[in-house]
Design a protein around this motif. Structure first.
Motif, PDB file in Angstrom:
ATOM      1  N   ASN A   1       0.842  -1.013   0.048  1.00 51.41           N
ATOM      2  CA  ASN A   1      -0.129  -0.044  -0.066  1.00 51.41           C
ATOM      3  C   ASN A   1       0.924   1.357   0.055  1.00 51.41           C
ATOM      4  O   ASN A   1       0.803   2.170   0.762  1.00 51.41           O
ATOM      5  CB  ASN A   1      -1.044   0.099   1.303  1.00 51.41           C
ATOM      6  CG  ASN A   1      -2.259   0.906   1.012  1.00 51.41           C
ATOM      7  OD1 ASN A   1      -2.612   1.320   0.042  1.00 51.41           O
ATOM      8  ND2 ASN A   1      -2.547   1.337   2.013  1.00 51.41           N
ATOM      9  N   ASP A   2       2.097   1.084  -0.632  1.00 43.60           N
ATOM     10  CA  ASP A   2       3.049   2.403  -0.945  1.00 43.60           C
ATOM     11  C   ASP A   2       2.588   3.114  -2.171  1.00 43.60           C
ATOM     12  O   ASP A   2       3.190   2.728  -3.145  1.00 43.60           O
ATOM     13  CB  ASP A   2       4.286   1.730  -0.893  1.00 43.60           C
ATOM     14  CG  ASP A   2       5.334   3.022  -0.920  1.00 43.60           C
ATOM     15  OD1 ASP A   2       5.026   4.065  -1.179  1.00 43.60           O
ATOM     16  OD2 ASP A   2       6.499   2.668  -0.542  1.00 43.60           O
ATOM     17  N   LEU A   3       1.666   4.053  -1.897  1.00 51.52           N
ATOM     18  CA  LEU A   3       1.063   4.840  -3.150  1.00 51.52           C
ATOM     19  C   LEU A   3       2.097   5.300  -3.847  1.00 51.52           C
ATOM     20  O   LEU A   3       1.970   5.463  -4.849  1.00 51.52           O
ATOM     21  CB  LEU A   3      -0.119   5.455  -2.713  1.00 51.52           C
ATOM     22  CG  LEU A   3      -1.335   4.696  -1.814  1.00 51.52           C
ATOM     23  CD1 LEU A   3      -2.091   5.599  -1.398  1.00 51.52           C
ATOM     24  CD2 LEU A   3      -1.816   3.743  -3.102  1.00 51.52           C
ATOM     25  N   GLU A   4       3.031   6.035  -3.248  1.00 52.73           N
ATOM     26  CA  GLU A   4       3.968   7.053  -3.902  1.00 52.73           C
ATOM     27  C   GLU A   4       4.935   6.131  -4.663  1.00 52.73           C
ATOM     28  O   GLU A   4       5.182   6.361  -5.837  1.00 52.73           O
ATOM     29  CB  GLU A   4       4.932   7.774  -2.682  1.00 52.73           C
ATOM     30  CG  GLU A   4       5.884   8.662  -3.266  1.00 52.73           C
ATOM     31  CD  GLU A   4       6.817   9.705  -2.374  1.00 52.73           C
ATOM     32  OE1 GLU A   4       7.602   9.956  -2.724  1.00 52.73           O
ATOM     33  OE2 GLU A   4       6.365   9.368  -1.013  1.00 52.73           O
ATOM     34  N   ASN A   5       5.484   5.091  -4.288  1.00 54.21           N
ATOM     35  CA  ASN A   5       6.232   4.341  -4.904  1.00 54.21           C
ATOM     36  C   ASN A   5       5.596   3.516  -6.066  1.00 54.21           C
ATOM     37  O   ASN A   5       6.061   3.120  -7.036  1.00 54.21           O
ATOM     38  CB  ASN A   5       6.807   2.882  -4.080  1.00 54.21           C
ATOM     39  CG  ASN A   5       8.034   3.687  -3.290  1.00 54.21           C
ATOM     40  OD1 ASN A   5       8.701   4.608  -3.830  1.00 54.21           O
ATOM     41  ND2 ASN A   5       8.391   3.162  -2.286  1.00 54.21           N
TER      42      ASN A   5
END
Length: 239
Positions: free
Chosen positions: A119-123
């Motif tokens: 859930n790492d939206l930036e990556n």
């Protein structure tokens, strides 16, 4: 929970419209207040009221945005639900494609999956950007194994949506503040002056001016604020 609770029992975001309504009432009736308590209702009173109003307004805006962050996060999760299947289909075709400009492990599938799983939206946004570039560079080879332009478009649309909402989430999280005891104190300080106005307004107009009395009665003020909010929401839904 903050150590010192709010001195009012309505919602934090209702404090600002209430305070502004009350300020309007006071400005209209200022002469009556000055006549009642000349030492209290000097020009300094309104200056201090406006100072506390500005401080509370800044804080409440941040608290509202904090709630919006959770909504943005949920929307991002919903938009990404189609991604695993798209990546699985792409991997099967890329594994059989010939003439790719990069090895399969460098295509970007692993990075996109890892970012999605955590859930790492930036990556995830970054990984999809790299993946899309590789899809463009290898469109012919992948199309020969069944990958379609429509599938690439779906990934591109997801990336665009992620970029927009991730930026909004970052801006929200940067300005977030917890409801701490210090924050509640800021709100209580404004409400203290509001309460004084309401009490003195009742002293002025109880039994003498029913219409003006409503402008200093909390129940009536809350009714107006909630009605205005409902009308605004209905107008936005119709638009």
């Amino acid at each position: 929970m903050p150590e010192n609770p709010a001195d009012f029992d309505f919602r934090h975001e209702e404090l600002m419209p209430l305070a502004k309504l009350l300020r309007e009432q006071y400005t209209r009736d200022k002469a009556d207040f000055v006549d009642l308590l000349p030492d209290e209702y000097t020009d300094a009173f309104l200056t201090e009221y406006d100072r506390r109003l500005a401080a509370a307004n800044k804080l409440v805006s941040q608290l509202v945005r904090q709630g919006q962050a959770a909504v943005i996060g949920q929307r991002l999760k919903e938009k990404g639900e189609a991604l695993p299947a798209l990546l699985n289909r792409l991997e099967a075709r890329a594994r059989r494609a010939t003439g790719l400009t990069v090895p399969l492990k460098k295509l970007g599938l692993k990075e996109a999956r890892a970012a999605y799983a955590s859930n790492d939206l930036e990556n995830l946004a970054t990984a999809l950007k790299d993946l899309l570039q590789n899809l463009t560079d290898n469109a012919t080879a992948l199309a020969a194994k069944g990958h379609t332009a429509a599938e690439t478009t779906k990934i591109r649309q997801l990336h665009t949506a992620l970029m927009a909402d991730s930026a909004a989430q970052d801006a929200t999280q940067t300005s977030n503040q917890r409801v701490t005891a210090a924050n509640i104190t800021v709100l209580n300080q404004l409400y203290a002056l509001m309460r004084e106005l309401m009490q003195d307004g009742k002293s002025l107009y109880r039994g003498t001016d029913k219409a003006k009395l409503k402008g200093y009665t909390l129940r009536q003020l809350l009714k107006r604020v909630r009605q205005q909010r409902q009308e605004q929401e209905e107008g936005e839904s119709e638009g």
